[in-house]
Scaffold this motif. Structure first.
Motif, PDB file in Angstrom:
ATOM      1  N   LEU A   1      47.757  29.732 -51.868  1.00 39.18           N
ATOM      2  CA  LEU A   1      47.942  29.280 -53.247  1.00 39.18           C
ATOM      3  C   LEU A   1      47.660  30.388 -54.249  1.00 39.18           C
ATOM      4  N   LEU A   2      46.678  31.239 -53.951  1.00 38.09           N
ATOM      5  CA  LEU A   2      46.376  32.357 -54.847  1.00 38.09           C
ATOM      6  C   LEU A   2      47.561  33.318 -54.934  1.00 38.09           C
ATOM      7  N   GLY A   3      48.178  33.609 -53.786  1.00 37.26           N
ATOM      8  CA  GLY A   3      49.355  34.472 -53.803  1.00 37.26           C
ATOM      9  C   GLY A   3      50.486  33.870 -54.605  1.00 37.26           C
ATOM     10  N   ALA A   4      50.687  32.566 -54.441  1.00 37.06           N
ATOM     11  CA  ALA A   4      51.748  31.878 -55.178  1.00 37.06           C
ATOM     12  C   ALA A   4      51.453  31.832 -56.665  1.00 37.06           C
ATOM     13  N   ALA A   5      50.206  31.533 -57.025  1.00 39.87           N
ATOM     14  CA  ALA A   5      49.859  31.312 -58.431  1.00 39.87           C
ATOM     15  C   ALA A   5      49.703  32.612 -59.207  1.00 39.87           C
ATOM     16  N   GLN A   6      48.987  33.597 -58.643  1.00 35.71           N
ATOM     17  CA  GLN A   6      48.736  34.822 -59.387  1.00 35.71           C
ATOM     18  C   GLN A   6      50.019  35.597 -59.649  1.00 35.71           C
ATOM     19  N   ASP A   7      50.840  35.779 -58.642  1.00 34.66           N
ATOM     20  CA  ASP A   7      52.115  36.458 -58.854  1.00 34.66           C
ATOM     21  C   ASP A   7      53.051  35.609 -59.704  1.00 34.66           C
ATOM     22  N   GLY A   8      53.041  34.303 -59.449  1.00 34.90           N
ATOM     23  CA  GLY A   8      53.906  33.417 -60.227  1.00 34.90           C
ATOM     24  C   GLY A   8      53.529  33.395 -61.691  1.00 34.90           C
ATOM     25  N   LEU A   9      52.231  33.423 -61.975  1.00 38.87           N
ATOM     26  CA  LEU A   9      51.791  33.419 -63.370  1.00 38.87           C
ATOM     27  C   LEU A   9      52.287  34.661 -64.086  1.00 38.87           C
ATOM     28  N   TRP A  10      52.218  35.796 -63.422  1.00 44.88           N
ATOM     29  CA  TRP A  10      52.659  37.043 -64.042  1.00 44.88           C
ATOM     30  C   TRP A  10      54.177  37.052 -64.262  1.00 44.88           C
ATOM     31  N   THR A  11      54.941  36.686 -63.233  1.00 52.02           N
ATOM     32  CA  THR A  11      56.396  36.757 -63.350  1.00 52.02           C
ATOM     33  C   THR A  11      56.951  35.684 -64.277  1.00 52.02           C
ATOM     34  N   VAL A  12      56.525  34.437 -64.084  1.00 54.94           N
ATOM     35  CA  VAL A  12      57.079  33.335 -64.877  1.00 54.94           C
ATOM     36  C   VAL A  12      56.638  33.432 -66.333  1.00 54.94           C
ATOM     37  N   CYS A  13      55.383  33.778 -66.560  1.00 56.78           N
ATOM     38  CA  CYS A  13      54.909  33.900 -67.936  1.00 56.78           C
ATOM     39  C   CYS A  13      55.592  35.078 -68.634  1.00 56.78           C
ATOM     40  N   SER A  14      55.791  36.175 -67.929  1.00 56.20           N
ATOM     41  CA  SER A  14      56.498  37.312 -68.514  1.00 56.20           C
ATOM     42  C   SER A  14      57.912  36.913 -68.906  1.00 56.20           C
ATOM     43  N   ASN A  15      58.592  36.185 -68.033  1.00 54.02           N
ATOM     44  CA  ASN A  15      59.940  35.708 -68.335  1.00 54.02           C
ATOM     45  C   ASN A  15      59.932  34.774 -69.539  1.00 54.02           C
ATOM     46  N   SER A  16      58.938  33.896 -69.616  1.00 59.42           N
ATOM     47  CA  SER A  16      58.834  32.960 -70.738  1.00 59.42           C
ATOM     48  C   SER A  16      58.634  33.702 -72.053  1.00 59.42           C
ATOM     49  N   LEU A  17      57.804  34.735 -72.037  1.00 60.68           N
ATOM     50  CA  LEU A  17      57.530  35.498 -73.252  1.00 60.68           C
ATOM     51  C   LEU A  17      58.747  36.298 -73.697  1.00 60.68           C
TER      52      LEU A  17
ATOM     53  N   GLU B   1      61.819  35.574 -73.125  1.00 61.18           N
ATOM     54  CA  GLU B   1      62.844  34.623 -73.579  1.00 61.18           C
ATOM     55  C   GLU B   1      62.529  34.058 -74.963  1.00 61.18           C
ATOM     56  N   ALA B   2      61.254  34.093 -75.370  1.00 60.88           N
ATOM     57  CA  ALA B   2      60.842  33.440 -76.614  1.00 60.88           C
ATOM     58  C   ALA B   2      61.012  34.309 -77.851  1.00 60.88           C
ATOM     59  N   VAL B   3      61.400  35.579 -77.680  1.00 61.00           N
ATOM     60  CA  VAL B   3      61.532  36.483 -78.829  1.00 61.00           C
ATOM     61  C   VAL B   3      62.872  37.210 -78.758  1.00 61.00           C
ATOM     62  N   SER B   4      63.227  37.872 -79.863  1.00 60.39           N
ATOM     63  CA  SER B   4      64.477  38.627 -79.921  1.00 60.39           C
ATOM     64  C   SER B   4      64.294  40.013 -79.301  1.00 60.39           C
ATOM     65  N   ASP B   5      65.416  40.717 -79.105  1.00 54.09           N
ATOM     66  CA  ASP B   5      65.358  42.046 -78.501  1.00 54.09           C
ATOM     67  C   ASP B   5      64.521  43.008 -79.341  1.00 54.09           C
TER      68      ASP B   5
END
Length: 403
Positions: A320-336, A338-342
């Motif tokens: 779960l740590l492998g899934a969550a820690q890497d997932g938090l970094w990748t998914v949150c980075s993608n979310s951020l 996507e939330a702003v302009s270039d």
């Protein structure tokens, strides 16, 4: 860039901050508080330089030269680590520990400085509709490659013929090799020019930093994602102590430590494409909520392992740590992203990184709690943070699905 990331994470897996680093620090005589200090160094190093780096690259069409320079300066000193371990690991462990923490700090300071450029290049080269799957593929393939690192680390740590400090020196050599390959692959990246011109009027650092607060006000969705990330980072209050709990309370041997590293990488592999597909199909925020649930499950399972006295459950914890820690970094980075302009992206990623600075205190606080109370108490604190982080993700409005 997926290949470069794989090389980086394969090398880094040999000195994984969740499994290998805490064990080494403990062997060099570091207390639980010092173990927590390694996480503080990692977090501060990755967050403090962000705004300075964003200001430096502001108005520049190409960021690759800055990316290469900062990476090189952060990595070159690590060459001395295996030498220090071999020569002084047994005779002067405190000195080696201090040198290790110094090199670790330089590595993360430079990595934090180049991260803004790296994310901006990702934003310029990867279309939004497939960006989630790109990050997911990066997590999955990095995890697959890092499984080999985990197996090698497991054999080295369990070896009776190659004891301390030789085993950790060999792991440090492998780390350096992975980073060297990553550096070469970074040089091969083709960066498209940015949207700004070379003659763009550069703002002073003071005026540039003044844009941070208006950005948060104008982009409330971005601000809510940052808040959720900060709360979910509270899970790191326990991150360095799962392996020490397994060793000291559950009597896990050195070979078991290597297996935990493999389980962690299997978690990355199993969920990378899942996070990527969820983000592209239902929006990055939906992926972030799924990661938040996984982050909550890790300390919950560790508490169950403690209460039931079942060391086998720790295999699931590291998965779960492998899934969550890497997932938090990748998914949150993608979310951020996507939330702003270039044009806002470099400043936005720097602000998001800078606002994670309070999270640097999580692991040292966890170390103090562990010394004064117990590891299960630390896991309970992590559980509370992840629950608050999940609730925060529910307040972020999702975007429409793209496929």
């Amino acid at each position: 860039m997926v290949t470069e990331s794989c090389a980086f994470w394969v090398g880094f897996a040999f000195f994984d901050p969740t499994v290998v680093m805490p064990v080494l620090v403990a062997k060099l005589g570091g207390s639980d508080w010092v173990v927590g200090l390694t996480r503080l160094i990692q977090t501060l190093g990755f967050t403090l330089p962000a705004l300075l780096a964003a200001h430096y690259i502001h108005g520049r069409r190409l960021h690759k030269p800055f990316l290469l320079a900062t990476c090189a300066w952060g990595r070159i000193g690590l060459i001395t680590l295996p030498i220090a371990l071999l020569m002084f690991g047994k005779t002067h462990p405190t000195g080696v520990l201090v040198w290790l923490l110094f090199l670790y700090a330089i590595f993360w300071l430079m990595d934090g400085g180049c991260a803004v450029s790296w994310f901006d290049i990702i934003g310029k080269t990867i279309p939004p509709q497939v960006r989630g799957r790109f990050f997911g593929a990066m997590q999955t393939f990095s995890g697959i490659a890092a499984v080999g690192s985990g197996l090698i680390a497991q054999r080295l740590l369990a070896s009776t013929s190659m004891g301390f400090p030789v085993n950790f020196a060999v792991l440090a050599i492998f780390w350096c090799v992975g980073l060297l390959i990553s550096q070469v692959l970074l040089m091969l990246i083709r960066e498209p020019p940015g949207v700004q011109e070379d003659n763009h009027v550069r703002l002073s650092l003071k005026d540039y930093l003044k844009q941070a607060v208006p950005l948060l006000r104008q982009r409330p969705r971005f601000a809510k994602i940052v808040l959720a990330r900060v709360l979910l980072d509270g899970s790191t209050v326990a991150l360095p102590f799962y392996v020490l709990f397994a060793q000291r309370d559950l009597r896990a041997g050195a070979a078991q430590v290597g297996i935990y590293l493999v389980c962690q990488n299997v978690g990355r592999i199993a969920t990378g494409h899942l996070w990527g597909w969820t983000s592209d199909r239902f929006g990055p925020v939906a992926g972030l909520r799924c990661v938040a649930v996984t982050a909550f499950a890790a300390p919950a399972l560790a508490l169950a392992s403690s209460n039931l006295g079942l060391p086998g459950l720790m295999l699931g914890v590291f998965f779960l740590l492998g899934a969550a820690q890497d997932g938090l970094w990748t998914v949150c980075s993608n979310s951020l992203i996507e939330a702003v302009s270039d044009t806002e992206r470099p400043l936005a990623m720097a602000v998001a990184s800078f606002l994670q600075i309070p999270g640097a205190l999580f692991a040292p606080i966890g170390g103090l709690i562990a010394q004064m109370a117990s590891y299960p108490v630390v896991f309970g604190v992590a559980l509370g943070f992840t629950l608050a982080g999940f609730i925060a993700t529910l307040r972020v409005s999702p975007r429409a699905a793209t496929i």
